[in-house]
Design a protein around this motif. Sequence first.
Motif, PDB file in Angstrom:
ATOM      1  N   GLY A  43       0.606  -1.427  -0.041  1.00 28.13           N
ATOM      2  CA  GLY A  43      -0.368   0.012  -0.042  1.00 28.13           C
ATOM      3  C   GLY A  43       0.685   1.282  -0.040  1.00 28.13           C
ATOM      4  O   GLY A  43       0.259   2.378   0.153  1.00 28.13           O
ATOM      5  N   ILE A  44       2.047   1.331  -0.294  1.00 28.15           N
ATOM      6  CA  ILE A  44       3.039   2.433  -0.195  1.00 28.15           C
ATOM      7  C   ILE A  44       3.615   2.552  -1.420  1.00 28.15           C
ATOM      8  O   ILE A  44       4.270   1.610  -2.269  1.00 28.15           O
ATOM      9  N   VAL A 129      18.140   8.083   4.728  1.00 28.37           N
ATOM     10  CA  VAL A 129      17.542   7.768   3.673  1.00 28.37           C
ATOM     11  C   VAL A 129      16.181   8.186   3.812  1.00 28.37           C
ATOM     12  O   VAL A 129      15.598   8.134   4.885  1.00 28.37           O
ATOM     13  N   GLU A 130      16.013   9.183   2.576  1.00 27.93           N
ATOM     14  CA  GLU A 130      14.445   9.848   2.614  1.00 27.93           C
ATOM     15  C   GLU A 130      13.769   9.762   1.508  1.00 27.93           C
ATOM     16  O   GLU A 130      14.589   9.488   0.203  1.00 27.93           O
ATOM     17  N   PHE A 131      12.444   9.881   1.473  1.00 32.30           N
ATOM     18  CA  PHE A 131      11.587   9.894   0.374  1.00 32.30           C
ATOM     19  C   PHE A 131      10.254  10.595   0.287  1.00 32.30           C
ATOM     20  O   PHE A 131       9.804  10.426   1.724  1.00 32.30           O
ATOM     21  N   ASP A 132       9.738  10.802  -0.628  1.00 34.26           N
ATOM     22  CA  ASP A 132       8.134  11.137  -0.419  1.00 34.26           C
ATOM     23  C   ASP A 132       7.470  10.038  -0.769  1.00 34.26           C
ATOM     24  O   ASP A 132       7.902   9.059  -1.438  1.00 34.26           O
ATOM     25  N   PHE A 133       6.217   9.845   0.004  1.00 29.57           N
ATOM     26  CA  PHE A 133       5.585   8.710  -0.143  1.00 29.57           C
ATOM     27  C   PHE A 133       3.926   8.785  -0.502  1.00 29.57           C
ATOM     28  O   PHE A 133       3.577  10.078   0.376  1.00 29.57           O
ATOM     29  N   VAL A 134       3.052   8.040  -0.998  1.00 32.90           N
ATOM     30  CA  VAL A 134       1.541   8.229  -0.759  1.00 32.90           C
ATOM     31  C   VAL A 134       0.989   6.912  -0.427  1.00 32.90           C
ATOM     32  O   VAL A 134       1.541   5.491  -0.701  1.00 32.90           O
ATOM     33  N   SER A 135       0.239   6.865   0.676  1.00 31.88           N
ATOM     34  CA  SER A 135      -0.295   5.725   1.372  1.00 31.88           C
ATOM     35  C   SER A 135      -1.642   5.464   0.783  1.00 31.88           C
ATOM     36  O   SER A 135      -2.521   6.310   0.848  1.00 31.88           O
ATOM     37  N   GLY A 169       4.112  16.073   6.689  1.00 29.09           N
ATOM     38  CA  GLY A 169       3.082  16.116   5.832  1.00 29.09           C
ATOM     39  C   GLY A 169       1.511  16.254   6.055  1.00 29.09           C
ATOM     40  O   GLY A 169       1.637  16.994   7.286  1.00 29.09           O
ATOM     41  N   PRO A 170       0.785  16.516   5.481  1.00 31.35           N
ATOM     42  CA  PRO A 170      -0.886  17.044   5.902  1.00 31.35           C
ATOM     43  C   PRO A 170      -1.014  16.304   7.330  1.00 31.35           C
ATOM     44  O   PRO A 170      -1.109  15.215   7.405  1.00 31.35           O
ATOM     45  N   GLY A 171      -1.452  17.247   8.216  1.00 30.57           N
ATOM     46  CA  GLY A 171      -2.061  16.821   9.341  1.00 30.57           C
ATOM     47  C   GLY A 171      -0.968  16.743  10.387  1.00 30.57           C
ATOM     48  O   GLY A 171      -1.010  16.241  11.541  1.00 30.57           O
ATOM     49  N   ILE A 172       0.221  16.573   9.878  1.00 28.66           N
ATOM     50  CA  ILE A 172       1.539  16.093  10.784  1.00 28.66           C
ATOM     51  C   ILE A 172       2.052  17.576  11.405  1.00 28.66           C
ATOM     52  O   ILE A 172       2.349  18.539  10.927  1.00 28.66           O
ATOM     53  N   THR A 243      -0.799   7.929  11.897  1.00 33.82           N
ATOM     54  CA  THR A 243      -2.006   8.051  11.079  1.00 33.82           C
ATOM     55  C   THR A 243      -1.566   9.124   9.757  1.00 33.82           C
ATOM     56  O   THR A 243      -1.128  10.133  10.248  1.00 33.82           O
ATOM     57  N   VAL A 244      -1.934   8.895   8.630  1.00 31.24           N
ATOM     58  CA  VAL A 244      -1.821   9.761   7.657  1.00 31.24           C
ATOM     59  C   VAL A 244      -2.943   9.775   6.867  1.00 31.24           C
ATOM     60  O   VAL A 244      -4.153   9.034   6.900  1.00 31.24           O
ATOM     61  N   GLN A 245      -3.391  10.684   5.844  1.00 30.12           N
ATOM     62  CA  GLN A 245      -4.597  10.873   5.050  1.00 30.12           C
ATOM     63  C   GLN A 245      -4.183   9.979   3.643  1.00 30.12           C
ATOM     64  O   GLN A 245      -3.169  10.338   2.913  1.00 30.12           O
ATOM     65  N   ILE A 246      -5.204   9.131   3.455  1.00 26.73           N
ATOM     66  CA  ILE A 246      -5.167   8.472   2.189  1.00 26.73           C
ATOM     67  C   ILE A 246      -4.976   9.130   1.078  1.00 26.73           C
ATOM     68  O   ILE A 246      -5.754  10.288   0.652  1.00 26.73           O
ATOM     69  N   GLY A 247      -3.955   9.089   0.058  1.00 25.19           N
ATOM     70  CA  GLY A 247      -3.760   9.719  -1.163  1.00 25.19           C
ATOM     71  C   GLY A 247      -3.063  10.931  -1.194  1.00 25.19           C
ATOM     72  O   GLY A 247      -2.657  11.367  -1.924  1.00 25.19           O
ATOM     73  N   GLN A 248      -2.798  11.367  -0.249  1.00 24.12           N
ATOM     74  CA  GLN A 248      -1.824  12.475   0.270  1.00 24.12           C
ATOM     75  C   GLN A 248      -0.205  12.426   0.075  1.00 24.12           C
ATOM     76  O   GLN A 248       0.032  11.105   0.611  1.00 24.12           O
ATOM     77  N   THR A 249       0.417  13.434  -0.132  1.00 25.96           N
ATOM     78  CA  THR A 249       2.012  13.227  -0.208  1.00 25.96           C
ATOM     79  C   THR A 249       2.591  13.258   1.145  1.00 25.96           C
ATOM     80  O   THR A 249       2.472  14.494   1.648  1.00 25.96           O
TER      81      THR A 249
END
Length: 367
Positions: A43-44, A129-135, A169-172, A243-249
């Motif tokens: 899912g990532i 090590v770092e990266f952008d991700f969408v869950s 990211g969003p909400g963090i 907890t993250v927002q689905i579909g957000q980066t």
Amino acid sequence: MMKKKILVLLLILNSVFIFAQPLAVNTSLTPTEIVQNTLLGNGITVSNIQFNRSSASALAVRDQIGVFTNGLGTNLGVANGVILSTGKVQFAVGPNNLSGGSNQTSIPVTGDADLSLLSTNPTQNIAAVEFDFVSSGSEISLDFIYASEDYPEYANSIFNDVMGIFLSGPGISGPFSNNARNIAVLPSTSEPISTNNINNGTTNNGPCENCNFYVNNGTGNTPIVNATIQFDGFTTEINTSATVQIGQTYHLKIAIANVADNLFDSAIFIRANSFKTSTLRNLSFESTKMTISPNPASNTIQINLMDHADTIEEITLSSILGTQYNSSFESNGSKTFVDVSSLSKGLYFVAVKTKSNSKYIQKLLVE
């Protein structure tokens, strides 16, 4: 009788042989290959992978990151995964025959703004090590072990090597770069993972600092049975989640550093494929522990928990495309009411987190 004794002896010897196999570390892969093929789970999706603040470095082999296998043949307890170290990762291969050692990286990097906030002394030999991700799910998780040659002699000293897993990211909201939060903390606390926060004193005989999470691996000079990796001490496997927002980066940085000196190495072992989320295909839709009525609905829904002693603390509504919606709710005992009148017609997922930390999800059709 003699045959039985011989058989028992062979079984014992075989079990010892299996457990005492050396760790294998592969350093022929780039950080990009390691993230995509070993770190990621369900899912990532990731992009913009960097190593030590460089996209170019993520495309070249680096001696501070690798893939380990045969972990179950050691006392590490994790079969395979990613290793990230302040020195060359090959140093991790045992047995433990050094009281304090290092295999310094050929490309040292000094200073990290985020790790520096976790220490009052200079950070050196950074590995990040770092990266952008969408869950595709609303909760991410990661399983890791922190290990160090500073154990046990330099526990509770200025040589307090540190690590962090920084999520933004969003909400963090947090004090680190891009408002990131460090999710590499002791379970149920806000204490960061470090040598000083997890140890059993300078002789492995107390005083205890969260030593229920600590594994004594000897000192090299005083070998112990099954000390099959090089580091003198390491933590038990620790799970972290957020907890993250689905579909957000979002952005994730996994980093470790020597503190105050470069003499002894520290490392992070990350379980393979453990950076993951629950996807829409494998979510557990709980109909026996939580119900929603009416369903379909157009105005207000009632959520009932079968466990009347538990209470709802958080509700997340999301569309099948991953868009999340604010959901205020009112509770009356085990019954909770949510206004869904502002939602467009369609299929939604109602995720519930309770006071007992249970997590349930149900489908909701809005018409």
